[in-house]
Design an enzyme around this catalytic site. Structure first.
Site, mmCIF file in Angstrom:
data_model
loop_
_atom_site.group_PDB
_atom_site.id
_atom_site.type_symbol
_atom_site.label_atom_id
_atom_site.label_comp_id
_atom_site.label_asym_id
_atom_site.label_seq_id
_atom_site.Cartn_x
_atom_site.Cartn_y
_atom_site.Cartn_z
ATOM 1 N N LYS A 1 14.922 -28.896 -7.211
ATOM 2 C CA LYS A 1 14.849 -29.380 -8.600
ATOM 3 C C LYS A 1 14.918 -28.272 -9.665
ATOM 4 O O LYS A 1 15.164 -28.568 -10.836
ATOM 5 C CB LYS A 1 13.528 -30.156 -8.817
ATOM 6 C CG LYS A 1 13.453 -31.451 -8.050
ATOM 7 C CD LYS A 1 14.248 -32.544 -8.732
ATOM 8 C CE LYS A 1 14.509 -33.731 -7.858
ATOM 9 N NZ LYS A 1 15.879 -33.933 -7.463
ATOM 10 N N HIS B 1 27.709 -34.519 -1.312
ATOM 11 C CA HIS B 1 26.927 -35.036 -0.190
ATOM 12 C C HIS B 1 26.307 -36.388 -0.543
ATOM 13 O O HIS B 1 25.633 -36.510 -1.560
ATOM 14 C CB HIS B 1 25.809 -34.068 0.181
ATOM 15 C CG HIS B 1 26.292 -32.854 0.930
ATOM 16 N ND1 HIS B 1 25.460 -32.021 1.616
ATOM 17 C CD2 HIS B 1 27.549 -32.366 1.111
ATOM 18 C CE1 HIS B 1 26.179 -31.060 2.183
ATOM 19 N NE2 HIS B 1 27.441 -31.237 1.879
ATOM 20 N N TYR C 1 15.263 -37.558 -5.071
ATOM 21 C CA TYR C 1 16.153 -36.452 -4.691
ATOM 22 C C TYR C 1 17.405 -36.415 -5.580
ATOM 23 O O TYR C 1 17.819 -35.345 -6.018
ATOM 24 C CB TYR C 1 16.555 -36.585 -3.216
ATOM 25 C CG TYR C 1 17.142 -35.325 -2.645
ATOM 26 C CD1 TYR C 1 16.317 -34.305 -2.164
ATOM 27 C CD2 TYR C 1 18.520 -35.125 -2.591
ATOM 28 C CE1 TYR C 1 16.849 -33.134 -1.655
ATOM 29 C CE2 TYR C 1 19.061 -33.962 -2.079
ATOM 30 C CZ TYR C 1 18.217 -32.961 -1.606
ATOM 31 O OH TYR C 1 18.746 -31.802 -1.100
ATOM 32 N N PRO D 1 10.943 -24.964 -3.993
ATOM 33 C CA PRO D 1 12.358 -25.352 -3.865
ATOM 34 C C PRO D 1 12.632 -26.535 -2.945
ATOM 35 O O PRO D 1 13.785 -26.976 -2.843
ATOM 36 C CB PRO D 1 13.024 -24.085 -3.314
ATOM 37 C CG PRO D 1 11.941 -23.290 -2.706
ATOM 38 C CD PRO D 1 10.678 -23.632 -3.425
ATOM 39 N N TYR E 1 16.415 -31.021 6.549
ATOM 40 C CA TYR E 1 15.058 -30.564 6.215
ATOM 41 C C TYR E 1 14.197 -30.784 7.454
ATOM 42 O O TYR E 1 14.142 -31.903 7.983
ATOM 43 C CB TYR E 1 14.484 -31.377 5.047
ATOM 44 C CG TYR E 1 15.105 -31.072 3.701
ATOM 45 C CD1 TYR E 1 16.303 -31.669 3.301
ATOM 46 C CD2 TYR E 1 14.493 -30.188 2.814
ATOM 47 C CE1 TYR E 1 16.863 -31.393 2.062
ATOM 48 C CE2 TYR E 1 15.046 -29.904 1.573
ATOM 49 C CZ TYR E 1 16.232 -30.507 1.201
ATOM 50 O OH TYR E 1 16.782 -30.230 -0.029
HETATM 51 P P1 RFL Z 1 16.462 -17.384 -14.269
HETATM 52 O O1 RFL Z 1 17.575 -17.731 -13.333
HETATM 53 O O2 RFL Z 1 15.290 -16.687 -13.718
HETATM 54 O O3 RFL Z 1 17.106 -16.534 -15.444
HETATM 55 C C1 RFL Z 1 16.322 -15.884 -16.406
HETATM 56 C C2 RFL Z 1 17.086 -14.701 -16.922
HETATM 57 O O4 RFL Z 1 16.318 -14.057 -17.930
HETATM 58 C C3 RFL Z 1 16.400 -12.658 -17.741
HETATM 59 N N1 RFL Z 1 15.217 -12.021 -18.368
HETATM 60 C C4 RFL Z 1 15.247 -11.313 -19.510
HETATM 61 N N2 RFL Z 1 16.254 -10.989 -20.331
HETATM 62 C C5 RFL Z 1 15.962 -10.224 -21.422
HETATM 63 N N3 RFL Z 1 14.706 -9.775 -21.698
HETATM 64 C C6 RFL Z 1 13.663 -10.085 -20.889
HETATM 65 N N4 RFL Z 1 12.441 -9.639 -21.179
HETATM 66 C C7 RFL Z 1 13.914 -10.882 -19.745
HETATM 67 N N5 RFL Z 1 13.144 -11.363 -18.751
HETATM 68 C C8 RFL Z 1 13.933 -12.041 -17.931
HETATM 69 C C9 RFL Z 1 16.455 -12.481 -16.240
HETATM 70 O O5 RFL Z 1 17.017 -11.222 -15.862
HETATM 71 C C10 RFL Z 1 17.333 -13.650 -15.840
HETATM 72 O O6 RFL Z 1 18.700 -13.322 -15.789
HETATM 73 O O7 RFL Z 1 15.918 -18.702 -15.015
HETATM 74 P P2 RFL Z 1 16.707 -19.990 -15.540
HETATM 75 O O8 RFL Z 1 17.967 -19.610 -16.247
HETATM 76 O O9 RFL Z 1 15.702 -20.824 -16.210
HETATM 77 O O10 RFL Z 1 17.220 -20.730 -14.211
HETATM 78 C C11 RFL Z 1 16.329 -21.356 -13.369
HETATM 79 C C12 RFL Z 1 16.798 -21.231 -11.925
HETATM 80 O O11 RFL Z 1 17.216 -19.912 -11.656
HETATM 81 C C13 RFL Z 1 15.671 -21.596 -10.980
HETATM 82 O O12 RFL Z 1 15.039 -22.804 -11.392
HETATM 83 C C14 RFL Z 1 16.099 -21.791 -9.561
HETATM 84 O O13 RFL Z 1 16.868 -20.763 -9.049
HETATM 85 C C15 RFL Z 1 14.800 -21.917 -8.750
HETATM 86 N N6 RFL Z 1 15.002 -21.579 -7.401
HETATM 87 C C16 RFL Z 1 15.582 -22.518 -6.621
HETATM 88 N N7 RFL Z 1 15.890 -23.734 -7.170
HETATM 89 C C17 RFL Z 1 16.463 -24.666 -6.415
HETATM 90 O O14 RFL Z 1 16.755 -25.756 -6.932
HETATM 91 N N8 RFL Z 1 16.743 -24.402 -5.078
HETATM 92 C C18 RFL Z 1 16.469 -23.171 -4.506
HETATM 93 O O15 RFL Z 1 16.755 -22.945 -3.351
HETATM 94 C C19 RFL Z 1 15.860 -22.179 -5.278
HETATM 95 N N9 RFL Z 1 15.564 -20.947 -4.766
HETATM 96 C C20 RFL Z 1 14.665 -20.307 -6.910
HETATM 97 C C21 RFL Z 1 14.969 -19.998 -5.580
HETATM 98 C C22 RFL Z 1 14.041 -19.339 -7.727
HETATM 99 C C23 RFL Z 1 13.696 -18.088 -7.241
HETATM 100 N N10 RFL Z 1 12.986 -17.155 -8.129
HETATM 101 C C24 RFL Z 1 12.875 -17.430 -9.537
HETATM 102 C C25 RFL Z 1 12.234 -16.074 -7.733
HETATM 103 C C26 RFL Z 1 14.663 -18.731 -5.082
HETATM 104 C C27 RFL Z 1 14.039 -17.764 -5.901
HETATM 105 C C28 RFL Z 1 13.782 -16.425 -5.307
HETATM 106 C C1 PHB Z 2 19.865 -24.093 -0.995
HETATM 107 O O1 PHB Z 2 20.975 -24.407 -0.535
HETATM 108 O O2 PHB Z 2 19.602 -22.948 -1.348
HETATM 109 C C2 PHB Z 2 18.828 -25.143 -1.104
HETATM 110 C C3 PHB Z 2 19.155 -26.455 -0.854
HETATM 111 C C4 PHB Z 2 18.190 -27.439 -0.938
HETATM 112 C C5 PHB Z 2 16.905 -27.093 -1.272
HETATM 113 C C6 PHB Z 2 16.573 -25.781 -1.542
HETATM 114 C C7 PHB Z 2 17.540 -24.795 -1.440
HETATM 115 O O3 PHB Z 2 15.962 -28.064 -1.329
#
Ligand code: RFL
Ligand code: PHB
Length: 394
Positions: free
Chosen positions: A297, A72, A385, A293, A201
């Site tokens: 980032k 994009h 961004y 989110p 957005y």
């Molecule tokens: P993760 O993905 O949370 O992975 C951590 C892993 O560690 C495991 N774990 C353990 N394992 C062994 N022993 C323990 N005691 C443990 N405790 C935990 C967990 O099961 C898991 O598999 O962290 P990581 O790898 O740092 O990755 C980061 C990303 O996942 C995160 O920054 C993003 O997903 C944040 N985030 C979003 N980011 C975006 O850029 N756009 C989004 O739309 C977006 N939506 C989100 C999100 C994070 C969410 N969380 C954390 C609740 C939506 C949600 C719901």
């Molecule tokens: C998503 O596609 O899940 C998404 C994209 C952009 C954002 C947050 C989430 O800023």
């Protein structure tokens, strides 16, 4: 068991770190609390910065992303009923972002790890970190009722916000900065064509909305909802009706609705831990920081944290130098605070803060209007961004 680095967590941070270390010839074992299908079932981020795509290429897992991901060059911001395009490419000298779901990134990394025969222990229970203030840390865990110990040189805490590593750092050595927002995002995934070929957005008096996507046939939409809302209150029909109310007439007309594949509510939080190193234990990704989110980032920061960590560990093993591990925290935190600032700011101009009175909405409209009519304003949005270069702050 003995290894050089024990990685806790097989999310994107842990898996990418595993591949980076493998490429450098450093042994690592990953311990993950959940089962692989549970990890893959979490629908989260969707937008990758160029720096993150380059890291996936570097570890040899970029092929499917380049074939199936959507590049994009811009996105839309909708407020006061009018859409404005942020031309990322033009405003940042050609930078673009990649729309490719976190689930797919995780799957590609998992497959590469399996293909290389690298050890991952899923369903590792009661993981505990010990002696990371010495040169001989240990990690203990239970699997199928048996206790195990791993002796290692370093522990990488890639275990997310609710992990064990940050919780095990001495309270006297850690400072945490936190802001919890008074709303959450209700997300819905559906096999319907995206309403628009780029992201939208939306700032609307009824609340923020986001139209995102995973492919040309799969959409991801979000709605700002009160923290008190429960997922059971939101039928698919209620979601689609509310989304239409927040879109411009053209998009509302074009929106294709369908049954949800997944629906969940995520709270929004800004959170940073300082430092990110405790002796021979490091925090990376969500274990050390959380962004709301809105700026997409979270996953990108996780990727750059582990790149800095792998560089530091490579330097330690190949050059017998501790300079990299000594500088890890500061190196990451510079970049983290930049992304935290942008995510907080973008959240604050796009969401409905009803508690702050009607003036807040008016000020937001004035700020958005200013940004859209100022080259400097547009550049501010675009350059944040698309993200900072990897060598930022050097
Ligand atoms: P993760 O993905 O949370 O992975 C951590 C892993 O560690 C495991 N774990 C353990 N394992 C062994 N022993 C323990 N005691 C443990 N405790 C935990 C967990 O099961 C898991 O598999 O962290 P990581 O790898 O740092 O990755 C980061 C990303 O996942 C995160 O920054 C993003 O997903 C944040 N985030 C979003 N980011 C975006 O850029 N756009 C989004 O739309 C977006 N939506 C989100 C999100 C994070 C969410 N969380 C954390 C609740 C939506 C949600 C719901
Ligand atoms: C998503 O596609 O899940 C998404 C994209 C952009 C954002 C947050 C989430 O800023």
């Amino acid at each position: 068991m003995k290894t050089q680095v024990t990685i806790i967590g097989a999310g994107p941070s842990g898996l990418l770190l595993g591949q980076l270390l493998h490429k450098a010839g450093i042994d690592a074992v990953i311990l993950e609390r959940q089962r692989p299908d549970y990890v893959l079932g979490r629908i989260r981020a969707g937008v990758l910065e160029q720096v993150a795509t380059e890291l996936l290429d570097e570890v040899g897992v970029g092929e499917r992303m380049h074939a199936e991901g959507l590049v994009h060059g811009g996105f839309d911001m909708l407020f006061n009923g009018v859409r404005h395009r942020i031309d990322l490419e033009k405003l940042t000298d050609g930078k673009k972002v990649m729309v490719y779901g976190q689930t797919e990134v995780t799957r590609d990394l998992m497959d590469a790890r399996t293909a290389a025969g690298l050890p991952t222990v899923y369903q590792a229970a009661n993981v505990q970190v010990h002696d990371f203030d010495t040169k001989t840390p240990r990690v203990t865990y239970e699997k199928d009722g048996q206790s195990h110990t791993i002796d290692c040189d370093f522990i990488a805490g890639c275990d997310g916000f609710h992990g064990v590593c940050r919780a095990s750092a001495p309270r006297s050595a850690i400072k945490e900065y936190e802001k919890v927002y008074p709303f959450g995002w209700l997300g819905l995934l559906s096999d319907t064509p995206p309403v628009h070929h780029e992201l939208i957005y939306v700032n609307h008096p009824r609340g923020f909305a986001l139209c995102s996507q995973r492919s040309e046939t799969r959409s991801r939409y979000y709605l700002q909802v009160p923290l008190t809302d429960k997922i059971e209150q939101w039928s698919d029909d209620a979601f689609w009706d509310e989304l239409k109310l927040r879109l411009d007439p053209e998009a509302a007309e074009k929106l294709v609705t369908g049954p949800s594949l997944e629906k969940s509510i995520a709270p929004l939080r800004s959170f940073v831990t300082e430092p990110l190193r405790f002796g021979r234990m490091f925090l990376a990704g969500d274990a050390g920081h959380i962004v709301p989110p809105t700026g997409a980032k979270g996953l990108n920061l996780a990727a750059t944290d582990v790149k800095y960590l792998s560089n530091a560990l490579v330097e330690f093993y190949s050059e017998k130098s501790e300079a990299g591990i000594d500088g890890y925290s500061e190196r990451c935190l510079k970049r983290i605070w930049r992304a935290e600032r942008f995510s907080w700011w973008f959240t604050s101009i796009m969401h409905n803060f009803t508690d702050e009175g009607a003036i807040n909405g008016k000020l937001q409209q004035a700020e958005l209007d200013y940004l859209m009519h100022s080259e400097a304003g547009l550049k501010t949005i675009a350059e944040n961004y698309v993200g900072l270069p990897l060598n930022f702050g050097e």
